[in-house]
Design an enzyme around this catalytic site. Structure first.
Site, PDB file in Angstrom:
ATOM      1  N   ASP A 190       3.772   3.408  36.073  1.00  0.00           N
ATOM      2  CA  ASP A 190       3.321   4.943  36.688  1.00  0.00           C
ATOM      3  C   ASP A 190       2.539   5.070  37.356  1.00  0.00           C
ATOM      4  OD1 ASP A 190       2.647   4.583  34.437  1.00  0.00           O
ATOM      5  OD2 ASP A 190       2.798   6.382  33.417  1.00  0.00           O
ATOM      6  N   LYS A 214       4.971  -2.032  32.720  1.00  0.00           N
ATOM      7  CA  LYS A 214       4.997  -1.177  31.901  1.00  0.00           C
ATOM      8  C   LYS A 214       4.821  -1.353  30.310  1.00  0.00           C
ATOM      9  CE  LYS A 214       5.875   3.197  31.042  1.00  0.00           C
ATOM     10  NZ  LYS A 214       4.494   4.486  31.400  1.00  0.00           N
TER      11      LYS A 214
END
Ligand code: IPM
Ligand code: MG
Length: 361
Positions: free
Chosen positions: A225, A193
């Site tokens: 994600d 991330k």
């Protein structure tokens, strides 16, 4: 070869699937002329009953004296966490074992057998050729082992969890993941991330540096994600996934369910010295314990991983993996794998394993 195995069955279905994995190992010992010496140790709720502790020193000693650890599963009924026996039982057992033996690398395999694609929650088209993905999850860093605080700040209830990585921790797992990719489809996705987290920015830098040493591996970074989405949109694009502790925890559960049953995913946890623990990725399933209906595949495949990785018994590991495939091709299923078609034979934990053993001989 003579090998000492620390056997920690744990709770729930752990003992019954472990008993079957040992039957399979006994068959290997006989067929290939090895000697396996099993020493049983208590862990989890089972250890609490005896010692009032979830990971007693006796169990650590047994592991210290072994060539590898075969672990079952720990934990009690979902609503029993108010009892001391079950309160935080999983963390007190398995996280403590990881810490005690410096297991910093976790390897989980997802495989969908072509005969079982209909069990997958994904559309048939996405899994029609089966799937074979491995996840390398860092196991001792990140938000798991940084300082946890739960208390008060500025008169408000307040909590924080510190995420930490140093470059050595990342390098160590990255090398193993790239080396593994070389033996597979040479395709590695590193998940982070890095658009938000400093630990992920470091992760990305270090992985990119390690990647330079493996020019034959096609490597890309992917945000977590996006990865969670790609796994259900187009899982066949993945070969090796390399990621940090928390993301690996979440993504490996997502991957494990692609096969349609949690009872199929084996895993291995390694320390940098090469010592390792092998366990099914699924839980202790107390609701079906003792009924001879649990799927023993993940535990048996964990034993196969132990033979391959810890004892360099590659032919033996292959023999087990092939026997499981044959048993599935022959139509044998535990109830979690039932599709309700006429050709399948629904059998119990023991009977399924008996078929695996027959296929090995
Ligand atoms: C796992 C489990 C553990 C983890 C829990 C039981 C602490 O979910 O092995 O994936 O989060 O690592
Ligand atoms: Mg998990």
């Amino acid at each position: 070869m003579k090998k000492k195995i620390a056997v920690l069955p744990g709770d729930g279905i752990g003992p019954e699937v472990m008993a079957q994995a040992i039957n399979v190992l006994d068959c290997i010992a006989q067929k290939f002329g090895h000697e396996f010496i099993y020493t049983h140790g208590l862990v989890g709720g089972a250890a609490y009953d005896e010692y009032k502790e979830h990971l007693p020193q006796d169990t650590i000693d047994i592991c210290n004296n072994a060539d590898a650890i075969l672990f079952g599963s720990v934990g009690g009924p979902v609503n029993a966490h108010t009892e001391e026996k079950w309160n935080n039982c999983e963390a007190k057992s398995i996280l403590a074992l990881r810490k005690a033996f410096n297991f910093n690398i976790n390897l989980r395999k997802t495989e969908i057998y072509p005969e079982l694609t209909a069990l997958s929650p994904l559309k048939p088209d996405l899994v029609k050729n089966g799937l074979n993905i491995v996840v390398f999850r860092e196991l001792l860093g990140d938000i798991y082992f940084g300082e946890h605080y739960l208390g008060e700040r500025n008169s408000l209830r307040f909590a924080s969890d510190v995420a930490e990585y140093n470059e050595e921790q990342i390098k160590s797992i990255a090398h193993l993941a790239f080396k593994t990719a070389l033996t597979r489809n040479k395709n590695l996705v590193s998940v982070d991330k890095a658009n938000v987290l400093a630990t992920s920015k470091l992760w990305r830098q270090v992985v990119a540096e390690v990647a330079l040493q493996y020019p034959d591996v096609k490597y890309q970074d992917m945000l977590v994600d996006n990865c969670a989405m790609q796994i259900i949109k187009n899982p066949a694009q993945f070969d090796v996934i390399l990621t940090s502790n928390l993301f690996g925890d979440i993504l490996s559960d997502e991957l494990s369910v692609l096969s349609g049953s949690l009872g199929m995913m084996p895993s291995a946890s390694f320390s940098s010295s090469g010592f390792a623990l092998y366990e099914p990725a699924g839980g202790s399933a107390p609701d079906i314990a003792g009924e001879n209906i649990a799927n023993p595949i993940a535990q048996i495949l964990s034993a196969a991983m132990m033979l391959g990785y810890s004892f360099a018994m590659h032919e033996e590991a292959k023999c087990i993996e092939e026997a499981i495939k044959t048993t599935i091709i022959n139509g044998y299923r535990t109830q979690d794998l039932a599709l309700g078609v006429a050709s399948e034979k629904i059998v119990g934990t023991k009977e399924f394993t008996q078929q695996v053993i027959e296929a090995m001989q």
